[in-house]
Design a protein around this motif. Structure first.
Motif, short mmCIF file in Angstrom:
data_model
loop_
_atom_site.label_atom_id
_atom_site.label_comp_id
_atom_site.label_asym_id
_atom_site.label_seq_id
_atom_site.Cartn_x
_atom_site.Cartn_y
_atom_site.Cartn_z
N GLY A 45 0.82 -1.20 0.00
CA GLY A 45 0.00 0.00 0.00
C GLY A 45 0.86 1.25 0.00
O GLY A 45 2.09 1.19 -0.13
N VAL A 46 0.18 2.38 0.16
CA VAL A 46 0.84 3.68 0.06
C VAL A 46 0.57 4.49 1.32
O VAL A 46 -0.51 4.40 1.91
N PHE A 47 1.58 5.25 1.73
CA PHE A 47 1.42 6.20 2.84
C PHE A 47 1.78 7.59 2.34
O PHE A 47 2.62 7.74 1.44
N ASP A 48 1.14 8.59 2.94
CA ASP A 48 1.43 9.98 2.55
C ASP A 48 1.27 10.87 3.77
O ASP A 48 0.41 10.61 4.63
N ASP A 49 2.11 11.92 3.85
CA ASP A 49 2.06 12.81 5.00
C ASP A 49 1.02 13.92 4.82
O ASP A 49 0.88 14.79 5.68
N ARG A 50 0.28 13.90 3.71
CA ARG A 50 -0.72 14.95 3.46
C ARG A 50 -2.12 14.37 3.54
O ARG A 50 -2.34 13.22 3.20
N ASN A 51 -3.05 15.23 3.96
CA ASN A 51 -4.45 14.80 4.07
C ASN A 51 -5.36 15.57 3.12
O ASN A 51 -6.57 15.44 3.20
N ASP A 52 -4.78 16.39 2.24
CA ASP A 52 -5.60 17.19 1.33
C ASP A 52 -5.77 16.45 0.00
O ASP A 52 -5.43 15.27 -0.14
N SER A 53 -6.26 17.19 -0.98
CA SER A 53 -6.58 16.57 -2.26
C SER A 53 -5.35 16.11 -3.03
O SER A 53 -5.46 15.34 -3.99
N SER A 57 -3.30 0.72 -5.61
CA SER A 57 -2.84 0.40 -4.25
C SER A 57 -3.49 1.36 -3.26
O SER A 57 -3.46 2.58 -3.48
N PRO A 58 -4.08 0.86 -2.18
CA PRO A 58 -4.80 1.74 -1.25
C PRO A 58 -3.86 2.60 -0.42
O PRO A 58 -2.74 2.20 -0.11
N LYS A 59 -4.34 3.79 -0.06
CA LYS A 59 -3.62 4.61 0.91
C LYS A 59 -3.91 4.05 2.29
O LYS A 59 -5.07 3.95 2.71
N LEU A 60 -2.87 3.67 3.02
CA LEU A 60 -3.02 2.99 4.31
C LEU A 60 -2.94 3.94 5.50
O LEU A 60 -3.33 3.56 6.60
N GLY A 61 -2.40 5.14 5.30
CA GLY A 61 -2.31 6.06 6.42
C GLY A 61 -1.27 7.14 6.17
O GLY A 61 -0.80 7.33 5.04
N LYS A 62 -0.91 7.84 7.25
CA LYS A 62 0.10 8.89 7.18
C LYS A 62 1.47 8.32 7.57
O LYS A 62 1.59 7.17 7.97
N ILE A 63 2.49 9.17 7.47
CA ILE A 63 3.85 8.72 7.74
C ILE A 63 3.99 8.21 9.17
O ILE A 63 4.66 7.20 9.42
#
Length: 509
Positions: free
Chosen positions: A210-218, A227-233
């Motif tokens: 899956g994928v993680f990202d430190d941003r919660n915006d668009s 691949s699903p976004k699983l959460g933040k960093i």
């Protein structure tokens, strides 16, 4: 004394059962962590064992045929044995040059068979040519040589067919997968994932979780190239402690230097490989600067410590040397157990929750050194000098570290401790009401390797009570030095220095 200790404990500790902190994960992340994941097998170790098996097989066949036919007729001549060993070494080198010592090749049939037959034939042609020019052709048994070629090749083919089935079975189990998470759920992440998926038909060992990202915006996609976004960093730390993660791959461009550095400060404590994808970067380095995932170039940032053959060597060292120490220490352990039983009521052994590899919670065995009804399984209160909870025998075995001897059971039988490594601290270990990981930055980096009964920090005097910030910082500093500089000789040096460090009895109450 027991009553006084009980009153002191009641007065000072209105202790409620401590609830361990566990970070919440998203439903998508939990679905991944709930999957049953077997232990991984190292492709490097597998390839090394296959080389060894080939060497033993080829040499065994050649020598057996020689002793069974030529030696019975003409007697034993060591020139034959030397020639067989030389042919065996040449065969393994030829197989290596033919590039058949790779797990991806082991999975196939046609490619590895044709390459192996060609390399095997080359070895015999080379031997025949060398014999001719050395004018030894008449001295070599043609029947032995032909039998060696045919039987050796037949056994090699059978061995490769068995290996192919084994490797495919391990692949189905997921033991050969490199479980990978992507950092960056945007266009760069999509391009990287698509590039990795394009290689799946070529027996790629990358398994995208899956994928993680430190941003919660668009800018952060909920689904990145399927691949699903699983959460933040911040969720990666907990995610990697609940399931096996082998590789963290950044899809961010090198120009996002500040974001990458902020993330690395959080992730470097994990025992995983961390790489920066270079497939979308315009800045190009020399080809040797890259390591490749198939055709995808990456830049290595951090590597997991003590892997592949190093891990095998350390495990053998632990079990062989640990088993010998356990046998030698058995009489002493029996006497300590008897003394504990005679000194105070309760069990002889005591189990305590400690941090293991990658923050895994493990049960560590110790000789009981406290009164049974005052035991502290979570070590929420540090043992201090003249602590009323400690028995008379307990004071002696704690000062001499004899209470640690049952941890040899953890090393030899449970394999969740090493003989040498960072000491496993209790999960609720505190310094002035703050947990250790809240006191020292990078504290959990100690858990990138398996903890040990003794360690570099301990033989340098940093053992026993932790009553100020310097003591825990020094432990972490020495533990990190050990991890970065590990070797078998370093382990042996620490092990040999341990008895002297224990005799000094510093800081142990």
């Amino acid at each position: 004394m027991i009553d006084a200790a009980a009153q002191a404990a009641a007065g000072n500790d209105t202790i409620r059962p401590t609830v361990e902190r566990r970070k919440r994960l998203s439903p998508a992340a939990l679905a991944v962590t709930n999957e049953k994941v077997p232990e991984a097998y190292s492709p490097i170790v597998i390839a090394g064992l296959v080389r060894l098996a080939d060497f033993v097989l080829i040499a065994g066949v050649g020598i057996a045929l020689y002793l069974g036919y030529v030696a019975r007729r003409d007697g034993v001549h060591w020139e034959y044995i030397a020639a067989i060993i030389g042919m065996t070494v040449t065969a393994v080198i030829s197989f290596q040059a033919a590039d058949i010592y790779q797990v991806q090749v082991f999975r196939g049939t046609l490619k590895q068979m044709t390459r192996m037959i060609s390399a095997w034939s080359f070895v015999f042609l080379l031997f025949i040519g060398a014999s001719f020019f050395a004018k030894l052709g008449g001295d070599v048994s043609r029947l032995w040589l032909a039998s060696f070629y045919v039987i050796g090749l037949a056994l090699l083919i059978v061995g490769r067919l068995v290996l192919r089935n084994l490797v495919r079975h391990w692949a189905r189990q997921g033991r050969l997968d490199r479980r990978t998470i992507i950092v960056g759920s945007d266009e760069n992440g999509e391009r990287l994932i698509n590039a990795l998926k394009a290689q799946e038909d070529d027996d790629s060992d990358i398994r995208l979780l899956g994928v993680f990202d430190d941003r919660n915006d668009s800018r952060a996609l909920d689904t990145c190239a399927g691949s699903p976004k699983l959460g933040k960093i911040d969720d990666i730390l907990e995610f990697a402690r609940r399931t096996r993660v082998d590789l963290v791959l950044f899809a961010l461009p090198i120009s996002a230097e500040t974001r990458i550095l902020d993330m690395l400060k959080k992730l470097w404590v994990l025992p995983v490989d961390i790489r920066l994808s270079a497939h979308t970067n315009k800045l190009r380095f020399r080809p040797r600067a890259y390591s490749y995932l198939g055709n995808v170039p990456t830049l290595e940032v951090f590597e997991a410590p003590i892997t592949d053959w190093d891990q095998v060597t350390k495990r053998l060292f632990d079990h062989v040397v640990g088993g010998l120490i356990l046998l030698a220490a058995a009489p002493v352990m029996a006497l300590v157990a008897l003394a504990i039983k005679l000194d105070s009521p309760g069990p002889v052994l005591f189990r305590q929750k400690r941090f293991g590899f990658n923050n895994e919670r493990i049960d560590v065995f110790k000789f009981r050194s406290m009164y049974h009804h005052l035991a502290d399984p979570t070590a929420s209160k540090v043992v201090t000098r003249n602590d009323p909870r400690v028995t008379r025998v307990g004071k002696f075995i704690r000062r001499t570290s004899l209470d640690e001897l049952p941890q040899l059971f953890n090393v030899v039988f449970k394999s969740n401790l090493s003989l040498v490594g960072p000491r496993p601290h209790a999960v609720q270990g505190k310094l002035q009401h703050r947990l250790f990981d809240e006191t020292v930055d990078g504290y959990f980096a100690r858990h990138r390797v398996k903890p040990g009964i003794t360690g570099w920090a301990q033989i340098n005097g940093w053992r026993g009570e932790i009553d100020n910030e310097e003591k825990i910082q020094k432990r972490v500093e020495f533990d990190l030095y050990y991890i970065e500089n590990w070797s078998v000789l370093f382990d042996l040096f620490i092990l040999l220095k341990t008895p002297w460090a224990l005799l000094k009895g510093e800081n142990a109450y």
